[in-house]
Every structure is written in structure tokens, then in C-alpha cells.
Design a protein around this motif. Structure first.
Motif, mmCIF file in Angstrom:
data_model
loop_
_atom_site.group_PDB
_atom_site.id
_atom_site.type_symbol
_atom_site.label_atom_id
_atom_site.label_comp_id
_atom_site.label_asym_id
_atom_site.label_seq_id
_atom_site.Cartn_x
_atom_site.Cartn_y
_atom_site.Cartn_z
ATOM 1 N N TYR A 33 -10.899 9.967 6.052
ATOM 2 C CA TYR A 33 -11.850 8.888 5.823
ATOM 3 C C TYR A 33 -12.837 9.091 4.686
ATOM 4 C CZ TYR A 33 -10.049 7.477 10.359
ATOM 5 O OH TYR A 33 -9.228 7.112 11.389
ATOM 6 N N ASN A 34 -12.889 10.278 4.057
ATOM 7 C CA ASN A 34 -13.860 10.410 2.962
ATOM 8 C C ASN A 34 -13.478 9.458 1.825
ATOM 9 O OD1 ASN A 34 -13.085 11.936 0.266
ATOM 10 N ND2 ASN A 34 -11.856 12.915 1.892
ATOM 11 N N ASN A 35 -14.486 8.958 1.144
ATOM 12 C CA ASN A 35 -14.254 7.896 0.170
ATOM 13 C C ASN A 35 -14.038 8.412 -1.251
ATOM 14 O OD1 ASN A 35 -13.913 5.076 -0.101
ATOM 15 N ND2 ASN A 35 -15.903 4.910 -1.124
ATOM 16 N N LYS B 21 -7.032 7.273 3.712
ATOM 17 C CA LYS B 21 -7.173 5.818 3.807
ATOM 18 C C LYS B 21 -7.490 5.201 2.451
ATOM 19 C CE LYS B 21 -6.429 5.203 8.208
ATOM 20 N NZ LYS B 21 -5.268 4.397 8.686
ATOM 21 N N LYS B 22 -8.366 5.837 1.691
ATOM 22 C CA LYS B 22 -8.710 5.320 0.367
ATOM 23 C C LYS B 22 -7.494 5.335 -0.549
ATOM 24 C CE LYS B 22 -11.869 6.031 -3.528
ATOM 25 N NZ LYS B 22 -10.841 6.187 -4.608
ATOM 26 N N ASP C 290 -11.277 11.205 -1.918
ATOM 27 C CA ASP C 290 -9.831 11.406 -1.967
ATOM 28 C C ASP C 290 -9.230 11.343 -0.566
ATOM 29 O OD1 ASP C 290 -10.867 13.733 -0.940
ATOM 30 O OD2 ASP C 290 -9.840 15.076 -2.334
ATOM 31 N N SER D 35 -4.746 2.794 0.331
ATOM 32 C CA SER D 35 -5.163 1.424 0.019
ATOM 33 C C SER D 35 -5.039 1.132 -1.472
ATOM 34 C CB SER D 35 -6.603 1.190 0.484
ATOM 35 O OG SER D 35 -7.528 1.889 -0.335
ATOM 36 N N GLU D 36 -4.940 2.188 -2.265
ATOM 37 C CA GLU D 36 -4.800 2.042 -3.720
ATOM 38 C C GLU D 36 -3.346 2.244 -4.164
ATOM 39 O OE1 GLU D 36 -7.523 5.030 -4.994
ATOM 40 O OE2 GLU D 36 -9.295 3.749 -4.752
ATOM 41 N N GLN E 216 0.830 -1.194 0.000
ATOM 42 C CA GLN E 216 0.000 0.000 0.000
ATOM 43 C C GLN E 216 0.868 1.249 0.000
ATOM 44 O OE1 GLN E 216 -2.335 0.019 3.582
ATOM 45 N NE2 GLN E 216 -0.634 0.669 4.854
#
Length: 212
Positions: free
Chosen positions: A88-90, A95-96, A92, A99-100, A8
Motif C-alpha cells: 500500500y505505500n504510495n 497497488k500503485k 512503489d 494501477s499504472e 491494469q
């Protein structure tokens, strides 16, 4: 180049008082990763979200409260809310992105909230509670610079923020020293009076020695 990451991206935080050069080092580090074909973004705090934009308005204007204490409390609440969205917003969020397999470089994190929004032990505890559930970064880099040198750099800016005074920055620098003396994880303290190239190389060396 040896790959700095296997599964990651890393969350990398650059901290320091205003004028320490965190923006410059973030840009150099971004270029380093891009040149080595790794995905990376610079995602500073305050963020680019709605709460972050509100924070920037506060910072650019005079204190609207009766006391500095009330102002600092308001800022601490806003920074915590913006930080939660930043992580935590999905769309940008940190965490997102990590993980990418994207490295996220952030200038300022909860360390700055503790340093800038706490003058007393009571205030320090208040800000600590607001930020206690946020995860530590994978890498923390602190750019250490004398207040006088930082102020000289700041004077070159066209617009000063509310925190950019000698008295405030002296207090903030002392707070950073307190925070780092109790920080349980490994971090890098860099002499920010060195050349930008020297500082950048120290940061790269730290990332590789820590991740190996």
C-alpha cells in the motif's frame, strides 16, 4: 503477442521452499514481459523498505530470543507489517504499480508467512489473523521441489539463512501443501526439478490460459 492485461498490471506471486528457484523464474518472467513491451518489476518480500531491511537482518543472524516460538511470532509480526507497506505505500507499492499498468512479480507473500512461521494449529491461526485482510494475488505459482534437492542447491550459497535446515524445510513443505489444499482460487503447481526453461514455459502458459 496477445495482451495479457487490459486495464491494469497483474500481481504475480511465486512461492516455494528455499532452493525452489523462485528468483530465477521471477527474472525469466520479467524478461518475458519486457521483451513483449510490457511494464514489469520484481518486488520480493521482504521488501526493500525499512521493515524489510530489518527482516533481512533477523534472517541473516542467530535467533535473539529465548525460544523458537518467540522468534517465529516476532517474524510473523514483522512480515505482516512489511507486507502492508509493500502493498500500500504510495511510492512503489503493489497497488500503485498495478494501477499504472505495471506487472508486479513477488517472490514470497502471505503463503510463506503461514508456511514458515507456524508449527502448530494455534500458530497457524495466529499468523492467519495477521494476514487475513491481505488480498490474494492475481496469479499464484507454487514451485514444488523435494527437500533434498532444495538443500543441495542451498549448499551452493555462501550464506545460509536461519530457516534453511532439512527439518525446517520439511515442515515448511508440509505447511505449503496444507495451505494450497485449502486455497479457494486457481493456482499453478510446477515440478521445480524440471529445467528452468520448461518451468518458465509452464508459467507463461498458465498466465495466458487463466487470463483468457
Amino acid at each position: 503477442m496477445n495482451n495479457i492485461v487490459e486495464k491494469q498490471g497483474y500481481f504475480i506471486v511465486l512461492e516455494g521452499i528455499d532452493g525452489a528457484g523462485s528468483t530465477t523464474q521471477a527474472e525469466l518472467l520479467q524478461d518475458f514481459f519486457l521483451n513483449n513491451e510490457q511494464k514489469v518489476v520484481i518486488s520480493p518480500e521482504p521488501s526493500s523498505g525499512k521493515i524489510g531491511k530489518l527482516l533481512r537482518e533477523f534472517l541473516a543472524n542467530e535467533n535473539p530470543f529465548l525460544t523458537q516460538d518467540l522468534y517465529d511470532q516476532q517474524m510473523a509480526y514483522l512480515f505482516a507489517a512489511d507486507r502492508h507497506h509493500h502493498l500500500y505505500n504510495n511510492i512503489d507499492g503493489v497497488k500503485k504499480l498495478t494501477s499504472e499498468n505495471t506487472h508486479v512479480i513477488t517472490t514470497r507473500y502471505y503463503f510463506s508467512s503461514l508456511a514458515y512461521n507456524a508449527k502448530t494449529q494455534k500458530e497457524f491461526e495466529f499468523v492467519s489473523v495477521l494476514n487475513k485482510d491481505f488480498p490474494p494475488p492475481d496469479f499464484l505459482i507454487y514451485l514444488d521441489i523435494p527437500v533434498e534437492v532444495a538443500l543441495t542447491r542451498i549448499l551452493d550459497r555462501t550464506t545460509l539463512e536461519i530457516y534453511e535446515t532439512k527439518e525446517k524445510l520439511t515442515q515448511v513443505k508440509a505447511n505449503f501443501d496444507k495451505i494450497l489444499s485449502n486455497y479457494p482460487h486457481k493456482y499453478l503447481r510446477v515440478d521445480a526439478t524440471k529445467t528452468r526453461e520448461e518451468i518458465h514455459q509452464e508459467i507463461v502458459n498458465f498466465l495466458f490460459s487463466t487470463s483468457s
